[in-house]
Design an enzyme around this catalytic site. Sequence first.
Site, PDB file in Angstrom:
ATOM      1  N   LYS A   1       0.824  -1.213   0.000  1.00 30.72           N
ATOM      2  CA  LYS A   1       0.000   0.000   0.000  1.00 30.72           C
ATOM      3  C   LYS A   1       0.858   1.263   0.000  1.00 30.72           C
ATOM      4  O   LYS A   1       0.396   2.316  -0.444  1.00 30.72           O
ATOM      5  CB  LYS A   1      -0.982  -0.028   1.156  1.00 30.72           C
ATOM      6  CG  LYS A   1      -2.035  -1.127   0.938  1.00 30.72           C
ATOM      7  CD  LYS A   1      -3.156  -1.078   1.933  1.00 30.72           C
ATOM      8  CE  LYS A   1      -4.263  -2.070   1.576  1.00 30.72           C
ATOM      9  NZ  LYS A   1      -3.859  -3.495   1.726  1.00 30.72           N
TER      10      LYS A   1
HETATM   11  C1  LIG Z   1      -4.495  -4.543   1.076  1.00 34.66           C
HETATM   12  C2  LIG Z   1      -3.725  -5.822   0.950  1.00 34.66           C
HETATM   13  C3  LIG Z   1      -4.093  -6.843   0.028  1.00 34.66           C
HETATM   14  C4  LIG Z   1      -5.347  -6.754  -0.826  1.00 34.66           C
HETATM   15  O1  LIG Z   1      -5.279  -5.780  -1.831  1.00 34.66           O
HETATM   16  P1  LIG Z   1      -6.610  -5.228  -2.531  1.00 34.66           P
HETATM   17  O2  LIG Z   1      -6.190  -4.071  -3.327  1.00 34.66           O
HETATM   18  O3  LIG Z   1      -7.541  -4.849  -1.401  1.00 34.66           O
HETATM   19  O4  LIG Z   1      -7.188  -6.345  -3.346  1.00 34.66           O
HETATM   20  C5  LIG Z   1      -3.287  -7.962  -0.087  1.00 34.66           C
HETATM   21  N1  LIG Z   1      -2.187  -8.102   0.687  1.00 34.66           N
HETATM   22  C6  LIG Z   1      -1.807  -7.171   1.586  1.00 34.66           C
HETATM   23  C7  LIG Z   1      -0.605  -7.414   2.406  1.00 34.66           C
HETATM   24  C8  LIG Z   1      -2.561  -6.003   1.751  1.00 34.66           C
HETATM   25  O5  LIG Z   1      -2.175  -5.082   2.656  1.00 34.66           O
END
Ligand SMILES: *Cc1c(COP(=O)(O)O)cnc(C)c1O
Length: 478
Positions: A123
């Site tokens: 993120k």
């Molecule tokens: C947010 C997240 C996901 C999922 O991603 P999306 O964009 O919500 O599909 C997968 N793995 C980790 C470690 C995350 O923080």
Amino acid sequence: MKYISTRGANTHEAPQNFSDILLGGLAADGGLYLPETYPQVSPAELAEWRELPYAALALRILQKFVDDIPACDLKSLADRTYTANVYKHCRPGADASDITPLTTIEPGLHLLELSNGPTLAFKDMAMQLLGNLFEHVLAQRNETINILGATSGDTGSAAEYAMRGKHGVRVFMLSPHGLMSAFQRAQMYSLPDANIFNIAILGMFDDCQDIVKAVSNDAAFKAKYKIGAVNSINWARVLAQIVYYFKGYFAATRSNAEQVSFAVPSGNFGNICAGHIARMMGLPIRRLVLATNENDVLDEFFRTGVYRPRGAADTWVTSSPSMDISKASNFERFIFDLVGRDPAVVRELWAAVDAGGSFDLNGTPFMARLPEFGFVSGKSIHADRLATIRALWREHRLMIDTHTADALKVARENREAGVPMIVLETAQPVKFAETIQEALGCDPTRPADFDGIEQLPQRVTVLKADAAAVKALIAANC
Ligand SMILES: *Cc1c(COP(=O)(O)O)cnc(C)c1O
């Protein structure tokens, strides 16, 4: 480039500029923003882009979607965001000058490291850009914003690290009291910056999210306190994520005649939505392999054509918690494309979803077109996760986190001869140490700058699950 809503096109509001939708969340009609058309990448551009470092590649892609920020400002934003100083937690042996190093597991199977940023989850890749974009646009307009968000872990820390110290921005982040890991709590609550406000709610994650909704639905309060959002439906987050699909493609191939497939651990459909858009732009992606955990709403859709979101009570608490989502907020963007960008169809489908129901595309012409979009899917449960983490450690001495393990398991089930498979690595194992202990009997290594963060002083206000209490806290600090 103008932006339209998945629900209204031109009927509800005029197409918007990038900077206008940057600071808002949903469109006025409840839909999500998308560009009017997807810009295409020519063979000549693809050839030139192959050699570019991350920041320069990001600039080329941003320029195709953003025409209301001058190119030189956009360049300085991309250069400041994508520097090795920010993404410095890469795996030993990886190229530290590369923002997203590619690690080869075995011939044709790779990990793309997206979790080297300040909070050790992918993120950061988008949130860091968002922080710099917000600061830039707010300064231009002489405005301020108060970001209100809810987190169960990764989103909150990524948002706070991206917004800390930014002029014109305050962050009010709600988290469920006592439910995050000690490491996640320390990451957020130990930040000393005056513009960061941590609020621990006596309740569950859903209570936090309900409060965010309640506050945002109070139009007068929202306008008076300039409440904004950074949740995963924010278009700029999706946009920023498109870049690493190109980068990963170039790293795993020698020529632009080759195709690759990507495996993506999915919850809110934000990450893989960026892959879908990269494919629509002309990047030679063969398959988008969507992996879910026990919460398999999206796997069910791609296998059966039925989208059946579950309620909070039917959401499993799993060892890949960032995918514990039963209503994928970005999924509407993909369905908009699948139904030929007809907002009337999206409105009809989401009238059912928003009323707590489901939809079934079987028997519609859209089902026949689904294969054109390249998606395949699969599911991984706790036992699979442990087995995948163990096998990769035993056979390759590579340690991965629980979400990446879900993607790797489903990737292996969907490999094709001659097509490289790139697994997106979305977090570092240290964030989910309990499950690593269970799988391997040892603690994951911890980057040196996180040593002892649990012992730092913490700043957090505990409130009961009550929107009025949260509003009062915001008002008192603005
Ligand atoms: C947010 C997240 C996901 C999922 O991603 P999306 O964009 O919500 O599909 C997968 N793995 C980790 C470690 C995350 O923080």
